[in-house]
Structure formats: structure tokens, C-alpha cells
Motif scaffolding. Structure first.
Motif, short mmCIF file in Angstrom:
data_model
loop_
_atom_site.label_atom_id
_atom_site.label_comp_id
_atom_site.label_asym_id
_atom_site.label_seq_id
_atom_site.Cartn_x
_atom_site.Cartn_y
_atom_site.Cartn_z
N LYS A 17 0.81 -1.21 0.00
CA LYS A 17 0.00 0.00 0.00
C LYS A 17 0.85 1.27 0.00
CE LYS A 17 -3.83 2.20 2.42
NZ LYS A 17 -4.77 2.11 3.53
N TYR A 18 1.91 1.30 0.82
CA TYR A 18 2.67 2.53 1.00
C TYR A 18 4.04 2.53 0.33
CZ TYR A 18 -0.86 3.27 4.57
OH TYR A 18 -2.05 3.42 5.21
N GLY A 19 4.51 1.39 -0.10
CA GLY A 19 5.85 1.33 -0.68
C GLY A 19 6.91 1.25 0.41
N LYS A 20 8.08 1.74 0.09
CA LYS A 20 9.20 1.68 1.03
C LYS A 20 9.20 2.92 1.92
CE LYS A 20 12.00 -0.89 -2.25
NZ LYS A 20 13.22 -0.89 -3.06
N LEU A 21 9.13 2.68 3.24
CA LEU A 21 9.10 3.77 4.21
C LEU A 21 10.25 3.63 5.19
CD1 LEU A 21 5.32 3.59 5.17
CD2 LEU A 21 6.36 5.03 3.43
N GLY A 22 10.75 4.75 5.66
CA GLY A 22 11.82 4.70 6.64
C GLY A 22 11.75 5.88 7.59
N GLY A 23 12.18 5.63 8.81
CA GLY A 23 12.31 6.66 9.81
C GLY A 23 13.64 6.50 10.52
N PHE A 24 14.14 7.58 11.08
CA PHE A 24 15.41 7.50 11.81
C PHE A 24 15.33 8.36 13.06
CE2 PHE A 24 16.00 11.48 9.64
CZ PHE A 24 16.84 12.23 10.46
N ALA A 25 16.22 8.04 13.99
CA ALA A 25 16.37 8.85 15.20
C ALA A 25 17.83 8.85 15.59
CB ALA A 25 15.51 8.30 16.33
N PHE A 26 18.23 9.93 16.25
CA PHE A 26 19.61 10.02 16.71
C PHE A 26 19.66 10.64 18.10
CE2 PHE A 26 18.76 13.98 14.47
CZ PHE A 26 19.25 14.94 15.35
N TRP A 27 20.71 10.32 18.82
CA TRP A 27 20.99 10.88 20.13
C TRP A 27 22.48 11.16 20.12
CZ3 TRP A 27 17.80 9.69 24.87
CH2 TRP A 27 18.36 10.22 26.05
N ILE A 28 22.84 12.41 20.17
CA ILE A 28 24.25 12.81 20.09
C ILE A 28 24.66 13.39 21.44
CG2 ILE A 28 25.93 14.31 18.95
CD1 ILE A 28 24.05 14.22 16.47
N LYS A 29 25.78 12.90 21.95
CA LYS A 29 26.30 13.37 23.23
C LYS A 29 27.71 13.89 23.04
CE LYS A 29 26.33 13.72 27.75
NZ LYS A 29 26.16 15.08 28.15
N CYS A 30 27.94 15.06 23.60
CA CYS A 30 29.25 15.70 23.58
C CYS A 30 29.49 16.25 24.98
CB CYS A 30 29.24 16.81 22.53
SG CYS A 30 30.74 17.78 22.43
N ASP A 31 30.70 16.64 25.28
CA ASP A 31 30.98 17.26 26.58
C ASP A 31 30.16 18.53 26.78
OD1 ASP A 31 32.81 15.29 27.19
OD2 ASP A 31 34.50 16.43 26.39
N TYR A 32 29.76 19.17 25.69
CA TYR A 32 29.10 20.47 25.76
C TYR A 32 27.58 20.43 25.58
CZ TYR A 32 33.97 21.56 25.02
OH TYR A 32 35.33 21.60 25.12
N PHE A 33 27.04 19.33 25.08
CA PHE A 33 25.60 19.28 24.82
C PHE A 33 25.13 17.85 24.61
CE2 PHE A 33 27.70 19.88 20.74
CZ PHE A 33 27.18 18.82 20.01
#
Length: 147
Positions: A17-33
Motif C-alpha cells: 500500500k505505502y511502498g518503502k518507508l523509513g524513519g530514523f532517530a539520533f541521540w548525540i552526546k558531547c561534553d558540551y551538549f
């Protein structure tokens, strides 16, 4: 020394019905943020392609939205051994080239460590908590497209 850790996950679905779908998430950690986000992946070829694009998107968002000029050490945590191998070998394709283009745009030693995080373990370690969060957010982003 500036150390940055990027955690990513992608969600992929192929349906009639919808074809190829994708989602992403990220979590970035640094000393400053700490920087978190998510979004859609347009037309991923398969789950491995979605995972690689999740890493590229996280790096792009870091470059675009954070004023960092130098990264001395970059850690990339992913549940995809496919992505780890492609990045380590610097495979020649559009997404891997983009990943290295962004990494190389930073001043510093360009030391990159890719680490595998086993998915869906649900242990009480911070790394698995972050992987679970990324997994849930990536699924939400993917499902938003099913409208």
C-alpha cells in the motif's frame, strides 16, 4: 579534546500500500551538549540502507545545527554491523561518501570508532536505553508516513 558520540537507529517497512518507508532517530552526546532528533528517510532501498542513511542524517544535523569546528574523536553506535563495515572500509557509494565528507569537514584527528549495540536487549545500561529510545522514535517517524 572534543569527543562526540552519535547513537542512531532506523526503522524500515515495505508494504504494497505505502511502498518503502523509513524513519530514523539520533541521540548525540558531547561534553558540551546532548542533541536528539528524528525524521523520515525518503525511499530507503532496504533496512541496511535506512540504517546507513540514519547515520548520515545524524551527522548532517550535527553539522547543520551545532557550532562545532573540531572533533578529536567520534564514536558511532549502531545496531547495524553492515553500516559499521561500510564506514570502516570507506566504501564508495553516495551515502558512505557523504558520511566521510561530513566527518572530514571537521578539524581534528578524525579518529572514528564504530561500535555495535545489540538491539532489543532492554538492559538497564545507558547505551541500550538510548538505543531503545532511538528505535521507538524511528518507528514513530516511519509510521507517520502511513497516512
Amino acid at each position: 579534546m572534543i569527543r562526540v558520540t552519535i547513537n542512531t537507529d532506523a526503522s524500515y517497512s515495505k508494504s504494497r500500500k505505502y511502498g518503502k518507508l523509513g524513519g530514523f532517530a539520533f541521540w548525540i552526546k558531547c561534553d558540551y551538549f546532548t542533541y536528539k532528533g528524528s525524521g523520515i528517510i525518503k525511499s530507503p532501498e532496504n533496512s541496511s540502507d535506512a540504517e546507513l542513511k540514519a547515520i548520515a542524517n545524524a551527522l548532517y544535523m550535527l553539522k547543520k545545527n551545532r557550532n562545532i569546528k573540531r572533533i578529536d574523536r567520534l564514536f558511532i553506535n549502531t545496531d547495524s554491523t553492515y553500516c559499521i563495515e561500510r564506514i570502516k572500509r570507506k566504501n564508495k557509494d553516495d551515502v558512505t561518501d557523504l558520511i566521510w565528507e561530513i566527518i572530514n569537514s571537521y578539524d581534528g584527528a578524525k579518529k572514528v570508532d564504530c561500535r555495535h549495540v545489540k538491539a532489543h536487549l532492554h538492559t538497564k545500561t545507558p547505551r541500550h536505553y538510548i538505543n531503545d529510545w532511538c528505535d521507538q522514535m524511528a518507528k514513530i517517524e516511519m509510521k507517520k508516513q502511513r497516512v
